[in-house]
Design an enzyme around this catalytic site. Structure first.
Site, PDB file in Angstrom:
ATOM      1  N   ARG A  45       2.351 -15.857  -8.320  1.00 43.60           N
ATOM      2  CA  ARG A  45       3.190 -14.650  -8.237  1.00 43.60           C
ATOM      3  C   ARG A  45       2.348 -13.424  -7.877  1.00 43.60           C
ATOM      4  NH1 ARG A  45       4.625 -12.398 -12.755  1.00 43.60           N
ATOM      5  NH2 ARG A  45       4.898 -14.345 -13.889  1.00 43.60           N
ATOM      6  N   ASP A 167      11.927   3.655   6.735  1.00 43.71           N
ATOM      7  CA  ASP A 167      12.412   2.322   7.113  1.00 43.71           C
ATOM      8  C   ASP A 167      12.293   2.230   8.635  1.00 43.71           C
ATOM      9  OD1 ASP A 167      13.911   0.130   7.900  1.00 43.71           O
ATOM     10  OD2 ASP A 167      15.395   0.360   6.301  1.00 43.71           O
TER      11      ASP A 167
END
Ligand SMILES: Cc1ncc(COP(=O)(O)O)c(C=O)c1O
Length: 353
Positions: A45, A167
């Site tokens: 992870r 973005d």
């Protein structure tokens, strides 16, 4: 890596394993949750060699250091989640509906204080920045293709000491490099142009700021919003041809815009002058617009964008889409098919109403 090389070259060469005799040309897919102790990764992870190859390649195109996430939304959520409770955020009043839903829910719960602005109105965005923690800029916006004056907004935000995240999914690093303009974070829905084959969901965040990188990495590690190794490998494989695909799709889009604008059944065409997304409005009801989308044979009637294949949809078919998006607006993601075939399909679909 020679950073003076062109993006077409960088996309092909970045994120490759070290050159050793009989070493593989491509990174391998490291399918392991567990890693032997005493290394830099520690656990599946926290890191993975296949993610790292992809992250290196995105960094080579966007600048900074990159973290890959399980989706674009997971990446966006990470940006907002590291902000303090109640932090003021300036964001466009329209943009990708998923990001808008997240911002709305954060605002309504008091998690963030979101100041929604019209990003085309540069002065109103600057006015809203005072005392803000972060400016969130999606440009061009999805699906209305509004364009923010990124250079001016980033420079004003930096003068005020405010963080800026962009973005860059629609423009991509082939059109604009927000980090080079001074932004703190550039975000991608890697799902779209970067991976480019409509088979992967993934997101990324790139930053030049080591402290910010560390906070985002810590968030990803504990939040678990990590990509799969196989998806990372697919995304990197897709990224190799990203400039080729993007340039071709953009060339097709530029050829389609005048044809769409001249079509008697189309009332308005939105195109920022670059990229492969065109939004246009049909002269008719929502039902007739829906019929156009359903009548195509080559263009897939589907959501998403940035893939090698052309797709379109009526955005307001989604209940969560902003009411400011016209009912008759079709968002067309232009692919890499022959432009004459795409146009024939559009003409035939429009002839169905
Ligand atoms: C501009 C933009 N940003 C973010 C996202 C979210 O990305 P994902 O679907 O990979 O979570 C999308 C998805 O359509 C998008 O269009």
């Amino acid at each position: 890596m020679d950073m003076n090389q062109h993006p077409e070259t960088i996309a092909i060469t970045a994120g490759r394993p070290e050159v050793v005799p009989d070493g593989a040309l491509n990174p391998s897919i490291v399918l392991s949750a567990t890693f032997h102790a005493e290394g830099a990764i520690g656990y599946g992870r926290y890191g993975n060699q296949t993610w790292s190859s992809l992250e290196e390649a995105i960094s080579a195109l966007e600048g900074g250091s990159t973290l890959a996430f399980s989706s674009g939304m997971a990446a966006i959520n990470a940006v907002f989640s590291i902000l303090p409770i109640g932090a003021p955020v300036v964001a466009s009043n329209q943009g990708y509906s998923g990001a808008m839903s997240l911002l709305n829910s954060f605002h309504e719960s008091g998690r963030l204080e979101v100041r929604f602005v019209d990003i085309v109105n540069t002065q109103s965005v600057i006015d809203a920045m005072k005392g803000a923690a972060l400016v969130w800029l999606e440009s061009p916006t999805n699906p209305c293709l509004d364009v923010a004056d990124l250079a001016e907004l980033i420079s004003q935000a930096k003068k005020m000491g405010i963080g800026v995240a962009v973005d860059n999914t629609f423009a991509t690093p082939l059109v604009q490099n927000p980090l080079a303009m001074g932004a703190d974070i550039v975000m991608h829905s890697v799902t779209k142009f970067l991976s480019g084959h409509s088979d992967v969901l993934m997101g990324s965040l790139s930053t030049n700021d080591p402290a910010l990188f560390k906070r985002l990495l810590e968030f990803r590690s504990v939040n678990g919003s990590i990509p799969g190794p196989f998806e990372s490998w697919l995304a990197l494989r897709g990224l190799r041809t990203f400039p080729l695909r993007f340039n071709k799709a953009q060339e097709n889009a530029k050829a389609l815009v005048p044809k769409l604008s001249a079509h008697p059944k189309i009332t308005r065409v939105r195109y920022p002058g670059y990229g492969a997304i065109i939004s246009f409005e049909v002269d008719g009801s929502a039902e007739l617009t829906q019929k156009v989308c359903e009548s195509s044979k080559l263009i897939s009637h589907a959501t998403s964008l940035g893939g090698i294949e052309s797709l379109w949809e009526r955005r307001r078919r989604w209940p969560k889409e902003s009411l400011s998006v016209p009912e008759q607006l079709i968002r067309l993601s232009v692919g890499c098919e022959h432009v004459d075939d795409i146009w024939d399909d559009i003409e035939n679909a429009l002839a169905s109403i």
